[in-house]
Design a protein around this motif. Structure first.
Motif, PDB file in Angstrom:
ATOM      1  N   CYS A  79       0.804  -1.217   0.000  1.00  0.00           N
ATOM      2  CA  CYS A  79       0.000   0.000   0.000  1.00  0.00           C
ATOM      3  C   CYS A  79       0.842   1.274   0.000  1.00  0.00           C
ATOM      4  N   GLU A 115      -1.917   2.617   4.410  1.00  0.00           N
ATOM      5  CA  GLU A 115      -1.515   4.023   4.338  1.00  0.00           C
ATOM      6  C   GLU A 115      -2.597   4.874   4.968  1.00  0.00           C
ATOM      7  N   GLN A 123      -7.241   0.428  -0.691  1.00  0.00           N
ATOM      8  CA  GLN A 123      -5.968  -0.213  -0.377  1.00  0.00           C
ATOM      9  C   GLN A 123      -6.023  -1.717  -0.619  1.00  0.00           C
ATOM     10  N   TRP A 126      -5.148  -2.378  -4.045  1.00  0.00           N
ATOM     11  CA  TRP A 126      -3.699  -2.362  -4.267  1.00  0.00           C
ATOM     12  C   TRP A 126      -3.081  -3.701  -3.867  1.00  0.00           C
ATOM     13  N   CYS A 160      -4.339  -3.252   5.966  1.00  0.00           N
ATOM     14  CA  CYS A 160      -5.726  -2.948   5.611  1.00  0.00           C
ATOM     15  C   CYS A 160      -6.579  -4.213   5.592  1.00  0.00           C
TER      16      CYS A 160
END
Length: 281
Positions: A79, A115, A123, A126, A160
């Motif tokens: 992330c 993040e 996230q 990602w 996350c």
């Protein structure tokens, strides 16, 4: 007359592994020697233990001690808002897959990262894209990729993915035999859906790893005050029974971050780990 104690099956230590971070003060060489001398057959290697040495040297240390490597810990951290940075992290994970293969590690454990301020669902996208990007290398090396959900207290800046359910979504999206989940009791014991999620992982063949320690009450530090098995409130034997009922027959990995235990004599500490593994796992 047969006593209850005599009915207890002998401890099954042939699946016991210890993470090098558990005995953080020891070098890889000293950890491997100490584990081997006590009959601990598995060593999960943290990347920090490989600093200032070649992978070949590390493998020689592990092989000379007669140890197996369940996992290289830890990759991930996909992330980042900057796409170039995400690309760098993906490349780093490709390198870690090769390191895992060179160590004959069964899997690379992925702590996926986070993040602050970015929506968690974004996230997780990602993370999915990052894992998808490294799948060709994982296939070539035959290294499993184990997503490790972390406790919600780490959602802002470390992971996350905080429940098995969220890890399973990514596994389902990628639908690849090398993508699964590492279940760490410290992070998931609180989840009211835990039993169901473990069953679903087992049915899908995605239950890759099982990490144990305990949650101290009170906890003095949320990162470095994990307890030995039996020193806290987690019903580790019950979770292990569910894990094994779901078909898991792999390593039982002891992963403890503890300033208290790092300050102790590491030989005595390892002896306690074995005793607690026998009685509280």
């Amino acid at each position: 007359m047969t006593t209850p104690e005599s009915q207890v099956a002998p401890p099954d230590r042939n699946r016991l592994a210890v993470h090098t971070m558990t005995t953080k003060p020891l070098s890889l060489a000293k950890a491997a020697e100490a584990y081997s001398r006590r009959g601990i057959p598995g060593i999960s290697v943290w990347v920090e233990a490989l600093e200032r040495m070649t992978t070949a040297s590390a493998k020689q240390i592990v092989d000379d001690a007669g140890l197996k490597v369940p996992a290289l810990v830890r990759g991930g951290f996909f992330c980042a808002s900057d796409s170039l940075e995400r690309g760098k992290r993906i490349e780093h994970n490709r390198q870690l897959i090769q390191t895992a293969a060179d160590l004959n590690a069964e899997m690379l454990v992925l702590v996926v990262g986070a993040e602050p301020g970015v929506p968690l669902n974004q996230q997780r996208g990602w993370v999915r894209d990052g894992i998808e990007s490294i799948l060709p290398e994982a296939e070539a090396a035959n290294v499993k990729l184990a997503i490790e959900p972390l406790h919600p207290m780490y959602a802002a800046d470390k992971s996350c993915i905080n429940r098995i359910a969220e890890a399973r979504v990514i596994c389902d999206q990628l639908d690849h035999c090398l993508v699964g989940v590492a279940v760490d009791v410290y992070h998931v014991w609180w989840d009211p859906d835990l039993s169901h999620q473990i069953r679903l992982l087992g049915e899908a063949g995605r239950l890759f790893g099982f990490h144990i320690c305990d949650w101290r009450v009170p906890t003095r530090d949320l990162l470095t005050d994990r307890g030995l098995m039996g020193d806290g409130c987690i019903d580790i034997p019950a979770i292990r029974r569910e894990i094994e009922a779901a078909g898991f027959d792999g390593w039982i990995e002891v992963e403890i971050f503890s300033e208290e235990h790092w300050a102790a004599d590491q030989g005595d500490y390892l002896d306690k780990i074995i005793q607690r593994y026998d009685t509280h796992s």
